[in-house]
Design an enzyme around this catalytic site. Sequence first.
Site, mmCIF file in Angstrom:
data_model
loop_
_atom_site.group_PDB
_atom_site.id
_atom_site.type_symbol
_atom_site.label_atom_id
_atom_site.label_comp_id
_atom_site.label_asym_id
_atom_site.label_seq_id
_atom_site.Cartn_x
_atom_site.Cartn_y
_atom_site.Cartn_z
ATOM 1 N N GLU A 165 80.410 -60.967 -19.855
ATOM 2 C CA GLU A 165 79.550 -61.837 -19.036
ATOM 3 C C GLU A 165 78.353 -62.307 -19.852
ATOM 4 O O GLU A 165 77.943 -61.619 -20.781
ATOM 5 C CB GLU A 165 78.991 -61.032 -17.840
ATOM 6 C CG GLU A 165 80.048 -60.405 -16.975
ATOM 7 C CD GLU A 165 79.450 -59.418 -15.953
ATOM 8 O OE1 GLU A 165 78.213 -59.197 -15.960
ATOM 9 O OE2 GLU A 165 80.241 -58.881 -15.164
ATOM 10 N N LYS A 167 74.522 -62.539 -20.659
ATOM 11 C CA LYS A 167 73.400 -61.656 -20.343
ATOM 12 C C LYS A 167 72.224 -62.540 -19.942
ATOM 13 O O LYS A 167 71.645 -63.242 -20.782
ATOM 14 C CB LYS A 167 73.057 -60.805 -21.567
ATOM 15 C CG LYS A 167 71.979 -59.777 -21.310
ATOM 16 C CD LYS A 167 71.870 -58.857 -22.517
ATOM 17 C CE LYS A 167 70.804 -57.796 -22.372
ATOM 18 N NZ LYS A 167 69.520 -58.242 -21.912
ATOM 19 N N ASP A 169 68.575 -63.680 -18.990
ATOM 20 C CA ASP A 169 67.296 -63.214 -19.499
ATOM 21 C C ASP A 169 66.229 -63.392 -18.420
ATOM 22 O O ASP A 169 65.539 -64.405 -18.363
ATOM 23 C CB ASP A 169 66.935 -64.009 -20.755
ATOM 24 C CG ASP A 169 65.879 -63.299 -21.566
ATOM 25 O OD1 ASP A 169 65.537 -62.155 -21.217
ATOM 26 O OD2 ASP A 169 65.397 -63.890 -22.544
ATOM 27 N N TYR A 280 75.384 -58.980 -10.536
ATOM 28 C CA TYR A 280 76.484 -58.598 -11.431
ATOM 29 C C TYR A 280 76.828 -57.116 -11.357
ATOM 30 O O TYR A 280 77.620 -56.624 -12.134
ATOM 31 C CB TYR A 280 76.162 -58.962 -12.882
ATOM 32 C CG TYR A 280 74.759 -58.567 -13.299
ATOM 33 C CD1 TYR A 280 74.380 -57.231 -13.356
ATOM 34 C CD2 TYR A 280 73.815 -59.531 -13.622
ATOM 35 C CE1 TYR A 280 73.098 -56.858 -13.713
ATOM 36 C CE2 TYR A 280 72.527 -59.174 -13.981
ATOM 37 C CZ TYR A 280 72.174 -57.833 -14.024
ATOM 38 O OH TYR A 280 70.904 -57.466 -14.379
ATOM 39 N N LYS A 370 73.371 -58.799 -28.524
ATOM 40 C CA LYS A 370 72.241 -59.733 -28.539
ATOM 41 C C LYS A 370 72.479 -60.813 -29.584
ATOM 42 O O LYS A 370 72.734 -60.506 -30.750
ATOM 43 C CB LYS A 370 70.955 -58.979 -28.874
ATOM 44 C CG LYS A 370 70.605 -57.883 -27.876
ATOM 45 C CD LYS A 370 69.797 -58.393 -26.720
ATOM 46 C CE LYS A 370 68.337 -58.391 -27.070
ATOM 47 N NZ LYS A 370 67.471 -58.709 -25.945
ATOM 48 N N CYS A 464 33.136 -75.606 -34.531
ATOM 49 C CA CYS A 464 34.195 -76.482 -34.027
ATOM 50 C C CYS A 464 34.649 -77.424 -35.141
ATOM 51 O O CYS A 464 33.818 -78.123 -35.730
ATOM 52 C CB CYS A 464 33.686 -77.287 -32.835
ATOM 53 S SG CYS A 464 34.858 -78.579 -32.342
ATOM 54 N N CYS A 467 33.525 -81.172 -34.111
ATOM 55 C CA CYS A 467 32.133 -81.626 -33.995
ATOM 56 C C CYS A 467 31.150 -80.731 -34.746
ATOM 57 O O CYS A 467 29.947 -80.967 -34.711
ATOM 58 C CB CYS A 467 31.727 -81.729 -32.529
ATOM 59 S SG CYS A 467 31.608 -80.127 -31.714
ATOM 60 N N CYS A 482 34.946 -74.729 -27.940
ATOM 61 C CA CYS A 482 33.812 -75.586 -28.233
ATOM 62 C C CYS A 482 33.250 -75.970 -26.867
ATOM 63 O O CYS A 482 33.938 -76.581 -26.060
ATOM 64 C CB CYS A 482 34.286 -76.820 -28.993
ATOM 65 S SG CYS A 482 33.035 -78.099 -29.032
ATOM 66 N N CYS A 487 32.094 -83.386 -27.619
ATOM 67 C CA CYS A 487 32.869 -83.177 -28.845
ATOM 68 C C CYS A 487 33.968 -84.247 -28.895
ATOM 69 O O CYS A 487 34.710 -84.426 -27.924
ATOM 70 C CB CYS A 487 33.467 -81.776 -28.810
ATOM 71 S SG CYS A 487 34.772 -81.532 -30.018
HETATM 72 S S1 IVH Z 1 74.775 -54.803 -16.276
HETATM 73 C C1 IVH Z 1 74.239 -50.309 -15.708
HETATM 74 N N1 IVH Z 1 75.140 -57.380 -16.635
HETATM 75 O O1 IVH Z 1 70.045 -56.799 -19.143
HETATM 76 C C2 IVH Z 1 74.242 -51.617 -16.355
HETATM 77 N N2 IVH Z 1 72.980 -56.465 -17.021
HETATM 78 O O2 IVH Z 1 68.949 -55.315 -21.392
HETATM 79 C C3 IVH Z 1 73.471 -52.595 -15.589
HETATM 80 N N3 IVH Z 1 71.296 -58.132 -17.624
HETATM 81 O O3 IVH Z 1 68.976 -54.011 -17.336
HETATM 82 C C4 IVH Z 1 73.314 -53.867 -16.272
HETATM 83 N N4 IVH Z 1 72.629 -59.885 -17.527
HETATM 84 O O4 IVH Z 1 68.594 -56.396 -16.319
HETATM 85 C C5 IVH Z 1 74.274 -56.345 -16.684
HETATM 86 N N5 IVH Z 1 75.567 -59.666 -16.859
HETATM 87 C C6 IVH Z 1 74.720 -58.636 -16.895
HETATM 88 C C7 IVH Z 1 73.366 -58.808 -17.221
HETATM 89 C C8 IVH Z 1 72.532 -57.682 -17.285
HETATM 90 C C9 IVH Z 1 71.393 -59.465 -17.740
HETATM 91 C C10 IVH Z 1 70.068 -57.358 -17.851
HETATM 92 C C11 IVH Z 1 69.844 -56.203 -16.907
HETATM 93 C C12 IVH Z 1 69.800 -54.998 -17.805
HETATM 94 C C13 IVH Z 1 69.310 -55.614 -19.079
HETATM 95 C C14 IVH Z 1 69.539 -54.740 -20.263
#
Ligand code: IVH
Length: 729
Positions: A165, A167, A169, A280, A370, A464, A467, A482, A487
Amino acid sequence: MLMAHHGSDLIRHLAQPVGLALAGCLYVLSVASAPWTASAAEDPPGAVSPPLSPAAAQARMAELRAEIAYHDELYFRKAAPVISDFAYDRLKRELADLGQAWPAPAPEDAAAAAIGDDRSGRFPVYRHRERMLSLSKSYSESELRAFDARLSRQLGRDDLEYVVEPKFDGIAISVTYENGKLVRAVTRGDGVDGDDVTANALTIATLPRTLKVSAAGSAPALIELRGEIYLGYAEFARINRERTSEGEEPFAHPRNLAAGTLKSVDPRDAARRRLEIVFYGCGGCEPATARPAAQTALLDQLRSWGLPTIVTPRVVRGADRMWLAVGEIGRERGRYGFPTDGAVVKLNAVAAQRRLGATTQAPLWAMAYKFAPERVATRLRAITVQVGRTGVLTPVAELEPVRLGGTTVARASLFNREEIVRRDIRLGDWVYVEKSGEIIPAIAGVDLTRRTPAAVPYVFPAVCPACQGPLVQLAGEVAERCPDLNCPAQVRRRLEHFASAAGVDVPGLGPVLVDRLVAHQLVKTPADLYRLRRDDLRQIGSGMEASADRLLAAIERSKRAELGRFINGLGIPQVGVVSSRNLARHFGSLAALAQVQPADLLENHRPLVSGLGEKASLAVLAYFVRPENQAVVADLLRLGINPKVASDQESVRPLSGRIFVLTGTLPHLTRAEAVKNITAAGGKVAPVVSRETDYVVRGEGAGEKLTDARTRGIRVIDEAELLALLAID
Ligand code: IVH
């Protein structure tokens, strides 16, 4: 008495930070084909390259702990980090690696292991039924393959099934539904107890209050659903535009803004920003039998309950396909409308997940990968200091131009004086420039291996730079300012703002022309613009003959701009497009606003002006208390400029009658979305530039239409400016 009280309030507030103002031109992401001397992406030095002595290792670990604690404070408590996540993760990884190589007297390295704690002390805390864990992180293919090999070994079989999936942010959230009804939303906190942010979470339009249950089925008695609250890029850009129009520093990253918003003490503040949510995962569930037996089944269940969830999970078998799926997400994520910083690989079968279990920090059946932010090394040629509209000084790194993420980067933000010193960034250094989902490039670090004796510490100006006047630092503020309203840099920035698309909109009056007008002492205040004559424009140099009439006509036309635009154009700190429009509707004229008495504004008017906060009201008073600002208003009125409030029709449809041309690809909005938004606001989109065109919206790879617009002196705006014009509140 009342007056005295508010008067002292006013002074107290004025002494507080009113936010950092940024010059509009701070971040140069020129798409032009600037000559680019090849400087290929380079890896930063490895985590623990040269062998360290035990003492040096301990010293480095102490340094890393302090550094991590510092960034934790900024990230978790202030929601204002100054380094990218990736750089932060690298510090933690280095500490963990050193901890392994040099086991410290302390048994475990708390800072390297800690899950963090987002609790702010401003909300009631609530205990999760099931702990909310973090994820183990990996940064390379080999680490992901090692993860698969470990799972295969422990489970005694190959070809394990994974769900991959994106991730998201944002900020982790646990939402509890009891018998299908939403009862609570709690942040992760320290994993055991989190902040109860239910009231704020309920402002999220896409968060259902009840689960959709089919006639045959029923919702579990209790289920903790785990997910992420985040801000989409388009909303992020809209908020930042609004913010810069208020003379404040833009937010650097949507995640921090989402976190800050979710932690607003007043849910009305959270409601002003369109947070989104995705689910998720699953925590506690009663009865336990109601818990789906696989991650795929959970995602299906979430969807059928009507909850937003992962739209395109990839279900794959074995390490090869898993790695391919991660790569696909990596390639696709540039097109997502939400911020992502990686992919998450999850073992699909819940029974197998249970067999593997978890550490105190993370499950052993899941792994985050990551994505490395794009980064390149380049030379720091110089540091310049910009003076913003409200006098704030912002240092900017002037770089050897370098390609990064499809654009040429020549400048990057350096935050403030303290950051330059703290990170020991020196002129002539090789620095890493990064764009990691963040819109603004930032200096991620210095390559010390390439530092030469010629690299010298930067001396921040004592006066500054525009000025030469003395600088001040307000209590509790890191920025230097400033304080002189006269200015020239501030004068220029204020005029640019007044003439901008969100102000009275004078196409053609950009930074270059404003500079010339100010340098020739032809213009100092907005009112001076309306006194300009053809002969004045001739004075300021060649090239003006052809455009003078067009400019004068545009200035003349701007007299009819509606009142909200005039108010916004004044550049009152804290007062942006939306507040200006509301102030206009309420006060009806510039004179009425300028003459309002402090007590009257705070007691009687403020409650009637939608969304006008205390800070903004005080900023309005602080602005009109100054005789030079009163003089600007009086001058405008004397010149016969008496802007009117937009009719209801116009304010509901702020782009009524305006014609737009789109060129190039916009960073967040698709073409269809841009057209839909413009037409919904009463504007029209034309295929080609003509005399009727009001705005050309420029995206990446803009072509002839852009050149055409420039030669005709038509206002060119970017996506953020378009979103500000649409100013959805
Ligand atoms: S699963 C027990 N799935 O990333 C595992 N986390 O850096 C629970 N996050 O704490 C997390 N997308 O806040 C999961 N598709 C995804 C996610 C996800 C973002 C976040 C989540 C987690 C953090 C870890």
